[in-house]
Design a protein around this motif. Structure first.
Motif, short mmCIF file in Angstrom:
data_model
loop_
_atom_site.label_atom_id
_atom_site.label_comp_id
_atom_site.label_asym_id
_atom_site.label_seq_id
_atom_site.Cartn_x
_atom_site.Cartn_y
_atom_site.Cartn_z
N PRO A 12 -52.39 -11.27 -11.96
CA PRO A 12 -51.96 -11.81 -10.66
C PRO A 12 -50.47 -11.56 -10.41
CG PRO A 12 -52.02 -13.57 -12.29
CD PRO A 12 -52.39 -12.28 -13.01
N GLY A 13 -50.09 -11.61 -9.15
CA GLY A 13 -48.67 -11.56 -8.79
C GLY A 13 -48.05 -10.19 -8.92
N LEU A 14 -46.72 -10.15 -9.00
CA LEU A 14 -46.00 -8.88 -8.95
C LEU A 14 -45.78 -8.26 -10.32
CD1 LEU A 14 -43.41 -9.91 -6.23
CD2 LEU A 14 -45.51 -8.58 -5.96
N ASP A 15 -46.23 -8.96 -11.35
CA ASP A 15 -46.03 -8.53 -12.73
C ASP A 15 -46.63 -7.15 -12.98
OD1 ASP A 15 -45.81 -8.39 -15.45
OD2 ASP A 15 -47.28 -9.97 -15.86
N GLY A 16 -45.81 -6.21 -13.48
CA GLY A 16 -46.31 -4.86 -13.71
C GLY A 16 -46.64 -4.55 -15.17
N HIS A 17 -46.58 -5.56 -16.04
CA HIS A 17 -46.90 -5.33 -17.47
C HIS A 17 -48.41 -5.35 -17.65
CE1 HIS A 17 -42.81 -7.14 -17.62
NE2 HIS A 17 -42.63 -6.30 -18.61
N ASP A 18 -48.99 -4.17 -17.88
CA ASP A 18 -50.46 -4.18 -17.99
C ASP A 18 -50.99 -3.81 -19.36
OD1 ASP A 18 -49.82 -1.52 -17.89
OD2 ASP A 18 -51.11 -1.03 -16.19
N ARG A 19 -50.07 -3.52 -20.31
CA ARG A 19 -50.55 -3.11 -21.64
C ARG A 19 -51.39 -4.19 -22.29
NH1 ARG A 19 -45.49 -1.04 -24.94
NH2 ARG A 19 -44.81 0.57 -23.46
N GLY A 20 -50.86 -5.40 -22.30
CA GLY A 20 -51.55 -6.52 -22.96
C GLY A 20 -52.93 -6.74 -22.35
N ALA A 21 -53.01 -6.73 -21.01
CA ALA A 21 -54.30 -6.96 -20.35
C ALA A 21 -55.31 -5.89 -20.76
CB ALA A 21 -54.12 -6.96 -18.83
N LYS A 22 -54.83 -4.65 -20.87
CA LYS A 22 -55.73 -3.57 -21.26
C LYS A 22 -56.17 -3.69 -22.72
CE LYS A 22 -54.41 -0.17 -17.80
NZ LYS A 22 -53.51 0.96 -17.50
N VAL A 23 -55.22 -4.12 -23.57
CA VAL A 23 -55.57 -4.33 -24.98
C VAL A 23 -56.64 -5.42 -25.08
CG1 VAL A 23 -54.68 -5.28 -27.17
CG2 VAL A 23 -53.35 -3.58 -25.91
N VAL A 24 -56.45 -6.49 -24.34
CA VAL A 24 -57.41 -7.60 -24.38
C VAL A 24 -58.77 -7.14 -23.83
CG1 VAL A 24 -57.95 -9.85 -23.36
CG2 VAL A 24 -55.65 -9.39 -24.23
N ALA A 25 -58.75 -6.38 -22.74
CA ALA A 25 -60.01 -5.90 -22.16
C ALA A 25 -60.78 -5.08 -23.19
CB ALA A 25 -59.73 -5.07 -20.90
N ARG A 26 -60.05 -4.21 -23.88
CA ARG A 26 -60.71 -3.38 -24.89
C ARG A 26 -61.26 -4.20 -26.04
NH1 ARG A 26 -56.86 0.61 -24.10
NH2 ARG A 26 -57.89 1.61 -22.35
N ALA A 27 -60.46 -5.16 -26.48
CA ALA A 27 -60.89 -5.99 -27.61
C ALA A 27 -62.17 -6.76 -27.26
CB ALA A 27 -59.77 -6.96 -28.01
N LEU A 28 -62.23 -7.25 -26.03
CA LEU A 28 -63.41 -8.02 -25.65
C LEU A 28 -64.62 -7.11 -25.49
CD1 LEU A 28 -61.86 -10.62 -23.18
CD2 LEU A 28 -62.32 -10.84 -25.62
N ARG A 29 -64.39 -5.89 -25.00
CA ARG A 29 -65.50 -4.93 -24.96
C ARG A 29 -66.03 -4.67 -26.38
NH1 ARG A 29 -64.19 1.13 -24.34
NH2 ARG A 29 -63.12 0.54 -26.26
N ASP A 30 -65.09 -4.46 -27.30
CA ASP A 30 -65.51 -4.16 -28.67
C ASP A 30 -66.22 -5.34 -29.32
OD1 ASP A 30 -64.55 -1.65 -28.31
OD2 ASP A 30 -62.64 -2.02 -29.32
N ALA A 31 -66.01 -6.53 -28.75
CA ALA A 31 -66.72 -7.71 -29.27
C ALA A 31 -68.06 -7.88 -28.56
CB ALA A 31 -65.85 -8.95 -29.09
N GLY A 32 -68.43 -6.92 -27.71
CA GLY A 32 -69.77 -6.96 -27.11
C GLY A 32 -69.84 -7.55 -25.72
#
Ligand code: B12
Ligand SMILES: Nc1nc2c(ncn2[C@@H]2O[C@H](COP(=O)(O)OP(=O)(O)OP(=O)(O)O)[C@@H](O)[C@H]2O)c(=O)[nH]1
Ligand SMILES: [Mg+2]
Lengths: 148, 293
Positions: A12-32
Motif C-alpha cells: 500500500p501507499g507510496l512505498d517503492g520497496h518491493d523486494r521483501g514482498a516478493k520474497v514473502v510471496a515466493r516463500a508462501l508459494r513454496d509452502a503450497g
C-alpha cells in the motif's frame, strides 16, 4: 483433500520497496499457497477489492516506508466496512516494535521484520486459519506470539 | 440451492468470488448457459510465456469496456508441481481493474492450474459458465504461457487467439504445428521491437501454405498501443475457424477424462501406492477409471 490457501500480498501507499514482498510471496508459494501479488502503490480500496475478487483468505501487507501506522488500520477498517471481517490480516517490513500494539489492536494478527524465516510465517498462517477469532472482524484480541 | 448465485447476479462480487472458489474446489458445477446469438462468449488468449498476453489483454479490456461491454477474465498461472503453491502474477499487469470508472465493468480472477496438465484446467470452463450465467457478457481466459503443443485451451473456449512475439531467429518456429492450426486469429505483439514484422510475415506465409481458411495475423504493440484498437474490434466479431472443429472435440474429450481421474477421491492415495510399489500402475489406473462411471 486440503486446498491451497489463497493469499494476497499487498504494497500500500507510496512505498517503492518491493523486494521483501516478493520474497514473502515466493516463500508462501513454496509452502503450497496460492499467492496474488498486487504490485506497488495500491490504495487501501484497491487492495481490498483485490482480496474480494480473488476470494483470498489472508491479506499480507508490506511496508518499509514508515506509513504503517496510518495504512494498516485503514485497511483493517475498510475490510470491516465491506463485510469482509473473516479475512486474516498480517504484515511485515520495517515496523518498530513500539508501533506494534496499536496495529494489533486494529486487527493485524502478526508482524514480521527483517530476517523473518519463512518457517515462522508459514507456522503463523497454519495457526491463524485454525482459529475462529483470527479474522479482522474480531478487532483487537489474539495475535501471533512466536514463543507461544 | 445457492443464494450466492442470486447475490452474484445483483452485483455482489464477494458472492461471485466465493462461487468460483467452490467450483475450483470441485464442490459445484455449472453447465453451459443457453445463449442467444452467434457471437462468442468464451475466448482463450494463449501463446508463449512473456509475449505480452496480460499487457495486451489489459489494453483490449480498456477498449471493450469503452464499447459498453462487461467482461470477466480468468487468468491462469502454473502451480508448482512440487509444493502445489502458485504465484499468480497476471493481475499486476492489469491497470483496468484499478481504473475508478472501468473497474465496475471488469472482473478479474487469478486461477492456478493445480494438478491439471496443460495450459488450462477444465474447471475453468465451469467457472466461465458461472460468470456468464450471473450476467457477464464475455469471458476471456488467459492461459499459462504455452508452447505450440499445448492445445488444451481448445477444450474450454469458443475462440482461440494465439499471441506471438518477434521472431526468435530461424523461421522454423512458424512451421510448427499445434496451436497455430487451432487459432482463430493470430496477434503478433511487440511490434515496437525488431523482428515482429518479419515474424508476422513468416506466420502469414506458413498459414496460407497450409490452408485456404487461414486466420488473420495482426501486428500490435501492447506497450505503445499501436494496432490495439483495430485488434480489439476485430476480436469482437471473430468467427470460429472451420479447420479446428475436430481438434476442439478431441481436446474436450481428453480434458474431460483427465478431470474424471483427478477428481477421483482415491487419486492421491493411489498415486502414493504406485510410488511405493504397493500397487501396479495398471491396477491403479483401472481403479481410477472404473470408479468414476
Ligand atoms: C534495498 C533498499 C532500498 C532499495 C529498494 C529496492 C526495491 N525494489 O525493493 C532502493 C534503493 C530503491 C531504496 C530506496 C529508498 N529507501 Co530504502 N532501503 C533498502 C534497504 C537497504 C533494504 C530493504 C530490502 O530490500 N531488504 C531485503 C528484504 C528481503 O527484506 P524486507 O523488505 O525487510 O522483508 C523481510 C521482512 O521485513 C519481512 N516482510 C516484509 N514485508 C512483509 C510482508 C508480509 C506480509 C510479511 C509476512 C513479512 C514481510 O519478510 C521479509 C523477508 O524476511 C532498507 C534498509 C534495511 N536494512 O531494511 C532501506 C530502507 C527501507 N529505505 C529507506 C529509505 C528512507 C528509502 C528512501 C526514501 C530514500 C533513501 N534514503 O534511500 C527511498 C524510497 C524509495 C521508495 N520509493 O519508497 C529507509 C526507511 C526508513 C523508515 N521506514 O523510516 C530504510 C529502512 C533505510 C534506513 N535505515 O534509513 N531503498
Ligand atoms: N517492447 C514491448 N514489450 C512488451 C510489450 N507488451 C508486453 N511487453 C513486456 O513483456 C513482458 C511480459 O508481459 P506480460 O504481459 O506479463 O506477458 P504474458 O504473456 O502475460 O506473460 P505470462 O503470463 O507470464 O506468460 C513485460 O515486461 C511487458 O512490459 C510490447 O508491445 N512491446
Ligand atoms: Mg500473463
Amino acid at each position: 483433500m486440503d486446498q491451497p490457501l489463497r493469499i494476497v500480498i499487498a504494497k500500500p501507499g507510496l512505498d517503492g520497496h518491493d523486494r521483501g514482498a516478493k520474497v514473502v510471496a515466493r516463500a508462501l508459494r513454496d509452502a503450497g499457497h496460492e499467492v496474488i501479488y498486487t504490485g506497488l502503490r495500491r490504495t487501501p480500496e484497491q487492495i481490498i477489492e483485490t482480496v474480494r475478487d480473488e476470494d483470498a483468505v489472508l491479506l499480507g501487507i508490506s511496508s518499509l516506508s514508515g506509513a504503517h501506522g496510518h495504512l494498516f488500520p485503514r485497511i483493517c477498517e475498510t475490510l470491516r466496512e465491506h463485510n469482509m471481517g473473516d479475512v486474516i490480516v498480517f504484515g511485515g517490513g520495517i515496523i518498530p516494535e513500539d508501533d506494534w500494539p496499536p496495529l494489533f489492536a486494529a486487527g493485524v494478527r502478526a508482524l514480521f521484520g527483517p530476517g523473518t524465516t519463512s518457517e515462522e510465517m508459514v507456522e503463523f498462517i497454519a495457526t491463524a486459519v485454525q482459529r475462529d477469532d483470527a479474522g479482522v472482524g474480531h478487532g483487537a484480541g489474539w495475535h501471533w506470539n512466536p514463543s507461544e | 440451492m445457492d443464494n450466492r448465485i442470486e447475490a452474484a447476479k445483483e452485483g455482489d462480487r464477494r458472492a461471485l468470488a466465493r462461487l468460483l472458489t467452490s467450483i475450483e474446489n470441485g464442490e459445484l458445477r455449472f453447465s453451459e448457459p443457453h445463449s442467444g446469438g452467434s457471437d462468442w462468449k468464451i475466448l482463450a488468449l494463449t501463446g508463449p510465456p512473456g509475449v505480452g498476453k496480460s499487457c495486451l489483454l489489459d489494453r483490449m479490456l480498456h477498449e471493450w469496456v469503452d464499447h459498453g461491454l462487461r467482461i470477466a477474465v480468468l487468468a491462469v498461472d502454473p502451480s508448482s508441481p512440487r509444493s502445489g503453491g502458485a504465484l499468480l502474477g497476471d493481475r499486476v499487469r492489469m491497470s483496468v481493474v484499478d481504473d475508478d470508472i472501468k473497474k465496475k465493468s471488469v472482473y478479474l480472477r487469478s486461477v492456478a492450474t493445480r494438478k491439471t496438465s496443460g495450459s488450462v484446467p477444465l474447471v475453468v470452463r465451469d467457472m466461465a459458465f458461472c460468470l456468464l450465467q450471473v450476467g457477464w457478457d464475455k469471458v476471456i481466459i488467459e492461459t499459462v504461457g504455452a508452447g505450440p503443443s499445448e492445445v488444451r485451451c481448445a477444450a474450454v473456449a469458443d475462440r482461440i487467439v494465439l499471441v506471438e512475439g518477434p521472431a526468435r531467429g530461424d523461421g522454423v518456429q512458424a512451421e510448427k504445428a499445434g496451436l497455430l492450426e487451432l487459432a482463430d486469429a493470430v496477434i503478433v505483439n511487440k511490434s515496437d521491437l525488431d523482428g515482429a514484422q518479419r515474424h508476422a510475415n513468416e506466420l502469414r506465409e506458413s498459414l496460407h501454405l497450409g490452408h485456404e481458411d487461414a486466420p488473420d495475423v495482426h501486428l500490435v504493440s501492447a506497450l505503445y498501443g499501436d494496432g490495439v484498437a483495430e485488434a480489439s474490434s476485430m476480436l469482437l466479431t471473430l468467427e470460429q475457424s472451420m479447420r479446428a472443429g475436430r481438434a476442439r472435440w478431441r481436446e474436450r474429450l481428453l480434458s474431460h477424462h483427465e478431470r474424471l481421474l483427478l477428481e477421483h477421491p482415491e487419486f492421491d492415495s493411489l498415486l502414493m501406492k504406485i510410488e511405493e510399489g504397493l500397487m501396479s500402475f495398471e491396477d491403479a489406473y483401472a481403479q481410477l477409471r472404473d470408479g468414476n462411471e
